[in-house]
Design a protein around this motif. Structure first.
Motif, PDB file in Angstrom:
ATOM      1  N   PRO A  99       0.821  -1.217   0.000  1.00 60.43           N
ATOM      2  CA  PRO A  99       0.000   0.000   0.000  1.00 60.43           C
ATOM      3  C   PRO A  99       0.856   1.268   0.000  1.00 60.43           C
ATOM      4  CG  PRO A  99      -0.043  -1.057   2.154  1.00 60.43           C
ATOM      5  CD  PRO A  99       0.707  -1.977   1.243  1.00 60.43           C
ATOM      6  N   ASP A 100       0.424   2.227  -0.795  1.00 61.35           N
ATOM      7  CA  ASP A 100       1.115   3.521  -0.813  1.00 61.35           C
ATOM      8  C   ASP A 100       0.871   4.210   0.528  1.00 61.35           C
ATOM      9  OD1 ASP A 100       1.704   6.300  -1.179  1.00 61.35           O
ATOM     10  OD2 ASP A 100       1.648   5.982  -3.342  1.00 61.35           O
ATOM     11  N   PRO A 101       1.940   4.618   1.224  1.00 56.78           N
ATOM     12  CA  PRO A 101       1.757   5.244   2.543  1.00 56.78           C
ATOM     13  C   PRO A 101       0.904   6.505   2.499  1.00 56.78           C
ATOM     14  CG  PRO A 101       4.116   5.018   2.000  1.00 56.78           C
ATOM     15  CD  PRO A 101       3.341   4.514   0.825  1.00 56.78           C
ATOM     16  N   MET A 102       0.851   7.153   1.336  1.00 56.65           N
ATOM     17  CA  MET A 102       0.055   8.390   1.220  1.00 56.65           C
ATOM     18  C   MET A 102      -1.439   8.140   1.468  1.00 56.65           C
ATOM     19  SD  MET A 102       2.029  11.018   0.032  1.00 56.65           S
ATOM     20  CE  MET A 102       1.110  12.022  -1.100  1.00 56.65           C
ATOM     21  N   LEU A 103      -1.895   6.907   1.219  1.00 54.76           N
ATOM     22  CA  LEU A 103      -3.328   6.624   1.370  1.00 54.76           C
ATOM     23  C   LEU A 103      -3.797   6.756   2.812  1.00 54.76           C
ATOM     24  CD1 LEU A 103      -3.764   3.629  -1.082  1.00 54.76           C
ATOM     25  CD2 LEU A 103      -4.600   5.955  -1.366  1.00 54.76           C
ATOM     26  N   LYS A 104      -2.859   6.609   3.755  1.00 58.57           N
ATOM     27  CA  LYS A 104      -3.237   6.758   5.169  1.00 58.57           C
ATOM     28  C   LYS A 104      -3.774   8.156   5.448  1.00 58.57           C
ATOM     29  CE  LYS A 104      -0.146   3.331   7.074  1.00 58.57           C
ATOM     30  NZ  LYS A 104       1.215   3.109   7.488  1.00 58.57           N
ATOM     31  N   PHE A 105      -3.265   9.133   4.711  1.00 57.44           N
ATOM     32  CA  PHE A 105      -3.748  10.499   4.905  1.00 57.44           C
ATOM     33  C   PHE A 105      -5.197  10.653   4.458  1.00 57.44           C
ATOM     34  CE2 PHE A 105       0.910  11.080   4.437  1.00 57.44           C
ATOM     35  CZ  PHE A 105       1.154  11.566   5.711  1.00 57.44           C
ATOM     36  N   MET A 106      -5.658   9.704   3.630  1.00 55.55           N
ATOM     37  CA  MET A 106      -7.073   9.703   3.218  1.00 55.55           C
ATOM     38  C   MET A 106      -7.887   8.763   4.096  1.00 55.55           C
ATOM     39  SD  MET A 106      -7.060   9.514  -0.872  1.00 55.55           S
ATOM     40  CE  MET A 106      -8.848   9.489  -0.875  1.00 55.55           C
ATOM     41  N   LEU A 107      -7.261   8.278   5.158  1.00 55.31           N
ATOM     42  CA  LEU A 107      -7.899   7.317   6.067  1.00 55.31           C
ATOM     43  C   LEU A 107      -8.284   6.037   5.335  1.00 55.31           C
ATOM     44  CD1 LEU A 107     -10.088   9.761   8.201  1.00 55.31           C
ATOM     45  CD2 LEU A 107      -7.771   8.945   8.667  1.00 55.31           C
ATOM     46  N   VAL A 108      -7.480   5.662   4.350  1.00 53.58           N
ATOM     47  CA  VAL A 108      -7.655   4.379   3.659  1.00 53.58           C
ATOM     48  C   VAL A 108      -6.520   3.468   4.112  1.00 53.58           C
ATOM     49  CG1 VAL A 108      -7.628   3.194   1.431  1.00 53.58           C
ATOM     50  CG2 VAL A 108      -8.780   5.405   1.654  1.00 53.58           C
ATOM     51  N   PHE A 109      -6.859   2.423   4.822  1.00 57.59           N
ATOM     52  CA  PHE A 109      -5.836   1.531   5.378  1.00 57.59           C
ATOM     53  C   PHE A 109      -5.808   0.175   4.669  1.00 57.59           C
ATOM     54  CE2 PHE A 109      -7.162   4.535   8.651  1.00 57.59           C
ATOM     55  CZ  PHE A 109      -5.950   5.140   8.921  1.00 57.59           C
ATOM     56  N   ASN A 110      -6.885  -0.173   3.998  1.00 54.96           N
ATOM     57  CA  ASN A 110      -6.947  -1.431   3.243  1.00 54.96           C
ATOM     58  C   ASN A 110      -7.411  -1.113   1.825  1.00 54.96           C
ATOM     59  OD1 ASN A 110      -6.302  -3.090   5.493  1.00 54.96           O
ATOM     60  ND2 ASN A 110      -8.408  -2.851   6.210  1.00 54.96           N
ATOM     61  N   SER A 111      -6.454  -0.710   0.975  1.00 48.24           N
ATOM     62  CA  SER A 111      -6.850  -0.267  -0.366  1.00 48.24           C
ATOM     63  C   SER A 111      -7.383  -1.405  -1.216  1.00 48.24           C
ATOM     64  CB  SER A 111      -5.671   0.425  -1.058  1.00 48.24           C
ATOM     65  OG  SER A 111      -4.558  -0.445  -1.118  1.00 48.24           O
ATOM     66  N   TYR A 112      -7.158  -2.674  -0.792  1.00 50.60           N
ATOM     67  CA  TYR A 112      -7.681  -3.804  -1.555  1.00 50.60           C
ATOM     68  C   TYR A 112      -9.173  -4.031  -1.296  1.00 50.60           C
ATOM     69  CZ  TYR A 112      -6.785  -6.133   2.902  1.00 50.60           C
ATOM     70  OH  TYR A 112      -6.765  -6.459   4.235  1.00 50.60           O
ATOM     71  N   LYS A 113      -9.721  -3.258  -0.338  1.00 50.22           N
ATOM     72  CA  LYS A 113     -11.159  -3.362  -0.091  1.00 50.22           C
ATOM     73  C   LYS A 113     -11.880  -2.177  -0.734  1.00 50.22           C
ATOM     74  CE  LYS A 113     -11.048  -5.896   4.242  1.00 50.22           C
ATOM     75  NZ  LYS A 113     -11.313  -5.864   5.681  1.00 50.22           N
ATOM     76  N   GLU A 114     -13.097  -2.427  -1.202  1.00 51.08           N
ATOM     77  CA  GLU A 114     -13.877  -1.345  -1.792  1.00 51.08           C
ATOM     78  C   GLU A 114     -14.044  -0.216  -0.797  1.00 51.08           C
ATOM     79  OE1 GLU A 114     -17.474  -3.521  -2.562  1.00 51.08           O
ATOM     80  OE2 GLU A 114     -17.164  -3.341  -4.710  1.00 51.08           O
TER      81      GLU A 114
END
Ligand SMILES: Cc1cc2nc3c(=O)[nH]c(=O)nc-3n(C[C@H](O)[C@H](O)[C@H](O)COP(=O)(O)OP(=O)(O)OC[C@H]3O[C@@H](n4cnc5c(N)ncnc54)[C@H](O)[C@@H]3O)c2cc1C
Length: 109
Positions: A69-84
């Motif tokens: 996972p791209d660490p930047m996604l945490k800033f969007m509060l997305v921790f499991n990008s493989y989930k919808e």
């Protein structure tokens, strides 16, 4: 780098975003008469999969097909990008075009 590099990973803009800083670093090293020894690119690529209106998942992986996972996604509060997630859909629809034109194309990201 990019599609023409034919690296054993998916050809995407997301991959190029991770390849570009490594290529630039190696070119700067060569210009400084140092070895181009930055091998930090791990094959990262990601494919957005829109699964419905307002829903998306992001397939993120490296050369070994490990989930990276791209660490930047945490800033969007997305921790499991493989989930919808609806936030991923917002990323695709609104944020990625902004990032592309204003950050990536200007070498800021
Ligand atoms: C339908 C589709 C959807 C995609 N969706 C995504 C996505 O959601 N997320 C993502 O990260 N990636 C996505 N991608 C992948 C992404 O678009 C590519 O990986 C990326 O554009 C490749 O960039 P590039 O600069 O390496 O090559 P290109 O963008 O192909 O650029 C190469 C350029 O070289 C030019 N060219 C070719 N031959 C010559 C020549 N002889 N002389 C001069 N110029 C030449 C071409 O006209 C082109 O402008 C998608 C691709 C497709 C096709």
């Amino acid at each position: 780098m990019g599609d023409v590099a034919a690296l054993p990973t998916a050809k995407t803009g997301a991959a190029i975003r991770k390849q570009a800083p490594v290529v630039v670093d190696n070119i700067l090293k060569l210009l400084a008469h140092k070895p181009a020894d930055n091998k930090s690119y791990d094959g990262y690529s990601s494919c957005p999969l829109v699964t419905g209106y307002g829903k998306m998942t992001l397939a993120e992986f490296n050369y070994k097909i490990e989930f990276t996972p791209d660490p930047m996604l945490k800033f969007m509060l997305v921790f499991n990008s493989y989930k919808e997630h609806w936030r991923l859909w917002l990323l695709k629809k609104y944020m990625l075009p902004y990032m592309y034109w204003n950050k990536m194309m200007k070498g800021k990201m």
